[in-house]
Enzyme design. Structure first.
Site, PDB file in Angstrom:
ATOM      1  N   CYS A 131      -7.142  -2.731  -3.392  1.00 19.47           N
ATOM      2  CA  CYS A 131      -7.812  -4.042  -3.444  1.00 19.47           C
ATOM      3  C   CYS A 131      -8.738  -4.201  -4.658  1.00 19.47           C
ATOM      4  O   CYS A 131      -8.739  -5.244  -5.313  1.00 19.47           O
ATOM      5  CB  CYS A 131      -8.587  -4.272  -2.144  1.00 19.47           C
ATOM      6  SG  CYS A 131      -9.463  -2.815  -1.570  1.00 19.47           S
ATOM      7  N   HIS A 244     -14.785  -8.205  -1.869  1.00 17.73           N
ATOM      8  CA  HIS A 244     -15.314  -7.175  -2.764  1.00 17.73           C
ATOM      9  C   HIS A 244     -15.899  -7.858  -4.004  1.00 17.73           C
ATOM     10  O   HIS A 244     -15.327  -8.820  -4.524  1.00 17.73           O
ATOM     11  CB  HIS A 244     -14.201  -6.248  -3.252  1.00 17.73           C
ATOM     12  CG  HIS A 244     -13.627  -5.341  -2.209  1.00 17.73           C
ATOM     13  ND1 HIS A 244     -14.119  -5.217  -0.932  1.00 17.73           N
ATOM     14  CD2 HIS A 244     -12.564  -4.489  -2.287  1.00 17.73           C
ATOM     15  CE1 HIS A 244     -13.393  -4.335  -0.261  1.00 17.73           C
ATOM     16  NE2 HIS A 244     -12.437  -3.888  -1.050  1.00 17.73           N
TER      17      HIS A 244
END
Ligand code: A2P
Length: 341
Positions: A131, A244
């Site tokens: 990710c 994130h």
């Protein structure tokens, strides 16, 4: 396009659940959807479109009924069952790190290296990157193409959903207990995650880096097809549920102004630039990124300490672009390429 049968392996997990949503939202041409997880979830029902679908156990699942298998159940299940799925005639899009570093498995971020999907035939597997690497490479591809990048310094601020459903629960419980002055139970993480930041994601390696940090090095080089890019990462888990964030600093080979970088990113596929130097003029995980597919970029500025340095703040929903959406985009491109008459 003719609908195909699709399986989500790890369908009950944090990423698997979003895969189901994203397939539906993007109107992916699914004929029949199979939901697969561990034997613990056998018989559980989940919704897709207007149907209720029963979860099946991976050990006994018959992949011969499936065209595309989206795997996100962890490395060990992928190692054991992805080859079985390929032998049964599936293309596997694998969201674990099991096959990412194999030379004959393409590692795909559609905005960066979609053409490599054609290499799927070698093993029948396409790997979905980590990710943190996905959102960083989406944001760095335009400056890379314009001015080349010699070196990347990056510090990540990663959400707990990247660890899975149990970690989301751990943050919730610890936060509640901390506010109530209760003792905190650490099960998923080795230390307190509520109201804290842990510079530790995945296992420590012999060189002192964590495996998450090494993934960012290996995967960035593979996706941008440049083994000479220096990547210097510090990966940090923070008490955020979804999304994130990354403070990225690049050193380009040729000069690139902040203005030009901003212009390039404004035109880049999959990127939303939010870059105004006032209160709230920048993207954040919980407010802007969560629930969206874009990679958000802000705080684009010249590094005052380096003549060819640029700083960027890159934020994205780790379960969407960082996992499910990227996998479904790969599936869309694969389908276009392989099944379009
Ligand atoms: P289950 O819910 O039955 O345990 P998360 O990343 O949120 O922890 O989710 C992991 C996903 O992978 C879940 O769907 C989980 O199923 C599945 N899973 C974990 N281990 C296995 C396994 N050994 N075989 C099949 N599925 C697994």
């Amino acid at each position: 396009m003719k609908p195909v049968n699709v399986a989500i392996v790890g369908a009950t997990g944090a990423v698997g659940n979003v895969m189901r949503t994203v397939l539906e939202e993007r109107n992916f041409p699914v004929d029949q959807l199979f939901l697969v997880a561990s034997a613990r979830s056998r018989g559980k029902s989940l919704q897709f479109r207007d149907q209720s679908i029963e979860v099946q156990a991976l050990e006994e699942f018959d992949f011969s009924q499936v065209c595309i298998a989206l795997f996100s159940a962890g490395t060990a299940p992928s190692r054991k069952h992805a080859p079985r799925a390929v032998d049964a005639g599936c293309v596997v899009i694998d969201n674990t790190s099991c096959y990412r570093y194999d030379a004959d498995v393409p590692l795909i971020v559609p905005e960066c290296n979609a053409a490599r999907i054609a290499d799927w035939k070698q093993r029948g597997i396409i790997a979905n990157p980590n990710c943190s690497t996905i959102q960083m490479t989406v944001a760095l591809k335009p400056p890379y193409d314009e001015a080349c990048i010699d070196r990347i310094n990056v510090a990540t601020y990663q959400a707990v959903s990247g660890t899975g459903q149990a970690a989301i629960e751990e943050l919730r419980t610890q936060s509640r207990n901390a506010l109530d002055g209760q003792a905190l139970d650490c099960r998923v993480y080795p230390s307190q995650i509520a109201f804290n930041a842990l510079p530790h994601i995945d296992d420590f390696q012999d060189n002192g880096y964590t495996r998450e940090e090494m993934k960012m090095i290996w995967e960035t080089q593979k996706i941008l097809e440049d083994d000479n890019i220096g990547v210097n990462p510090t990966a940090v888990r923070v008490p955020v549920y979804y999304g994130h964030s990354e403070a990225v600093h690049i050193e380009t080979r040729t000069p690139l102004s902040a203005e030009r970088a901003r212009e390039l990113l404004q035109q880049a596929p999959g990127v939303v630039v939010m870059d105004e130097a006032h209160d709230g003029g920048y993207p954040t995980a919980a407010v802007e990124a969560e629930g969206h597919d874009a990679v958000f970029v802000g705080r684009i500025r010249q590094d005052l300490s380096h003549p060819r340095g640029l700083d960027l703040w890159v934020v994205s929903d780790n379960l969407r672009k960082g996992a499910a959406t990227n996998s479904v985009q790969i599936a869309e491109l694969w389908l276009e390429q392989e099944k379009e008459p």
